[in-house]
Scaffold this motif. Structure first.
Motif, PDB file in Angstrom:
ATOM      1  N   TYR A  13       8.254   0.546  -2.726  1.00 32.97           N
ATOM      2  CA  TYR A  13       7.949   1.888  -3.232  1.00 32.97           C
ATOM      3  C   TYR A  13       8.689   2.937  -2.421  1.00 32.97           C
ATOM      4  N   GLN A  18      -2.007  -1.398 -10.360  1.00 34.31           N
ATOM      5  CA  GLN A  18      -2.346  -0.431  -9.315  1.00 34.31           C
ATOM      6  C   GLN A  18      -3.860  -0.418  -9.139  1.00 34.31           C
ATOM      7  N   LYS A  24       5.108   8.434 -12.057  1.00 35.00           N
ATOM      8  CA  LYS A  24       4.557   9.666 -12.611  1.00 35.00           C
ATOM      9  C   LYS A  24       4.750   9.707 -14.136  1.00 35.00           C
ATOM     10  N   GLN A  42       8.745   8.828  -5.987  1.00 35.47           N
ATOM     11  CA  GLN A  42       7.659   8.135  -6.674  1.00 35.47           C
ATOM     12  C   GLN A  42       8.188   7.006  -7.560  1.00 35.47           C
ATOM     13  N   HIS A  65       0.862  -1.183   0.000  1.00 34.07           N
ATOM     14  CA  HIS A  65       0.000   0.000   0.000  1.00 34.07           C
ATOM     15  C   HIS A  65       0.896   1.229   0.000  1.00 34.07           C
ATOM     16  N   ALA A  66       0.696   2.113  -0.973  1.00 34.77           N
ATOM     17  CA  ALA A  66       1.515   3.321  -1.081  1.00 34.77           C
ATOM     18  C   ALA A  66       0.734   4.412  -1.777  1.00 34.77           C
ATOM     19  N   GLU A  67       0.852   5.638  -1.266  1.00 29.22           N
ATOM     20  CA  GLU A  67       0.216   6.820  -1.877  1.00 29.22           C
ATOM     21  C   GLU A  67      -1.296   6.630  -2.045  1.00 29.22           C
ATOM     22  N   GLY A  68      -1.916   5.888  -1.133  1.00 27.11           N
ATOM     23  CA  GLY A  68      -3.360   5.672  -1.200  1.00 27.11           C
ATOM     24  C   GLY A  68      -3.796   4.583  -2.159  1.00 27.11           C
ATOM     25  N   PRO A  89       8.376   6.798  -1.802  1.00 25.66           N
ATOM     26  CA  PRO A  89       7.465   7.921  -2.056  1.00 25.66           C
ATOM     27  C   PRO A  89       8.186   9.223  -2.403  1.00 25.66           C
ATOM     28  N   GLU A  90       9.391   9.437  -1.880  1.00 32.21           N
ATOM     29  CA  GLU A  90      10.100  10.706  -2.128  1.00 32.21           C
ATOM     30  C   GLU A  90      10.304  10.944  -3.622  1.00 32.21           C
ATOM     31  N   ASN A 115      -7.352   1.076  -6.696  1.00 31.78           N
ATOM     32  CA  ASN A 115      -7.924   2.000  -5.711  1.00 31.78           C
ATOM     33  C   ASN A 115      -8.616   1.151  -4.640  1.00 31.78           C
TER      34      ASN A 115
END
Length: 299
Positions: A65, A41, A87, A70, A25-28, A67-68, A43
């Motif tokens: 993952y 990925q 991204k 992405q 789980h990362a970035e929601g 996050p810094e 939701n």
């Protein structure tokens, strides 16, 4: 929604065409790695797949993952580690230090370091900003099934197929503790300060004071190998999943059983491989049955 005594099944997600080996789980979002050679990925709120996916030439056993930057990092069964910018959706690097299947991959935000472990017992330590290889350590322990990181990143626990837990400090990566944890191999571990929970191929869950190398509890937890562990509810609840197809909910203090979830009560049909903690009360599980299930603690 379906209720058991301790768990509520919130969603069952389908989409992969092969066994699902890992989930984070990362970035929601949830990211899952499958035998179908896709990392997808999802939701977790809607259960819908997003338009982000990575297609690989080989099956992936694990994902991590950072996050810094992405960056999604994917370990494959031929030893390759793919670094993907989520991204731009571009592959930034393909790391080829490992010559054998990567069985464990994890990220430490405190140190901004990735750890990877392979089938032959090699541990690699990577800087996430540059993907400089800091060190390679050969442990000759068989598969490194899991690399668990302490809360502040000062220590890691290496879970070896030889049944030995090796605790390393993360400044110079020296082994500071080493003890036989399980008869037939350690599959997973999780820190809670000076406590370490381990799950083994012997189907036991053990609770240790790792600093003293002292066994506190030894529980015959499942019918077959324990594959993953997670702590929830302010670390008062321990979740385990197993080759025996079940999910179990435990009181973390004394490892007393609170709930067993099987296929007949909305669990998985086949081996349950991994757990992804979503928040302190929610988690996802993945299985050889090609499904992702999202659960919530209810008491």
């Amino acid at each position: 929604m379906d209720n058991s005594d301790s768990l509520q099944l919130l969603k069952t997600i389908e989409g992969h065409s092969g066994a699902i080996y890992d989930i984070i789980h990362a970035e929601g979002f949830l990211f899952s790695a499958s035998a179908d050679r896709f990392v997808a990925q999802w939701n977790p709120s809607t259960g819908e797949q997003t338009n982000f996916a990575v297609q690989l030439e080989r099956a992936s056993y694990n994902v991590a993952y950072a996050p810094e930057d992405q960056l999604l990092v994917i370990g494959t069964n031929n030893g390759g580690i793919h670094v993907v910018d989520i991204k731009s959706r571009e592959e930034k690097r393909l790391l080829s230090q490992h010559k054998f299947a990567v069985f464990s991959l994890t990220y430490c935000p405190h140190k901004e370091i990735f750890y990877s472990g392979d089938k032959e017992g090699y541990l690699c330590v990577w800087k996430s900003k540059t993907f400089e290889l800091l060190i390679t350590l050969p442990f000759n322990c068989g598969k490194i099934r899991d690399i668990s990181i302490s809360e502040k990143g000062e220590f890691i626990a290496i879970c070896g197929q030889d049944g030995i837990i090796r605790i390393l400090e993360t400044e110079f990566f020296n082994v500071i503790h080493e003890f036989k944890a399980h008869k037939d191999g350690v599959n997973c571990a999780i820190f809670n300060e000076e406590i370490l929970y381990t799950g083994g191929k012997d189907a036991h869950i053990k609770k240790w004071n790792w600093r003293k190398e002292e066994l506190l509890l030894n529980i015959p937890a499942h019918n077959y190998a324990v594959y993953d562990l997670a702590l929830l509810n302010n670390k008062e609840v321990l979740i385990s999943v197993s080759f025996d197809k079940s999910i179990k909910v435990w009181n973390a203090n004394d490892i007393s059983i609170k709930e067993r979830v099987e296929f007949k009560n909305k669990g998985h049909r086949h081996t349950v491989n991994r757990i992804a903690k979503i928040d302190d009360h929610k988690f996802a599980t993945v299985s050889d049955d090609r499904k992702i299930k999202i659960w919530s603690l209810i008491n």
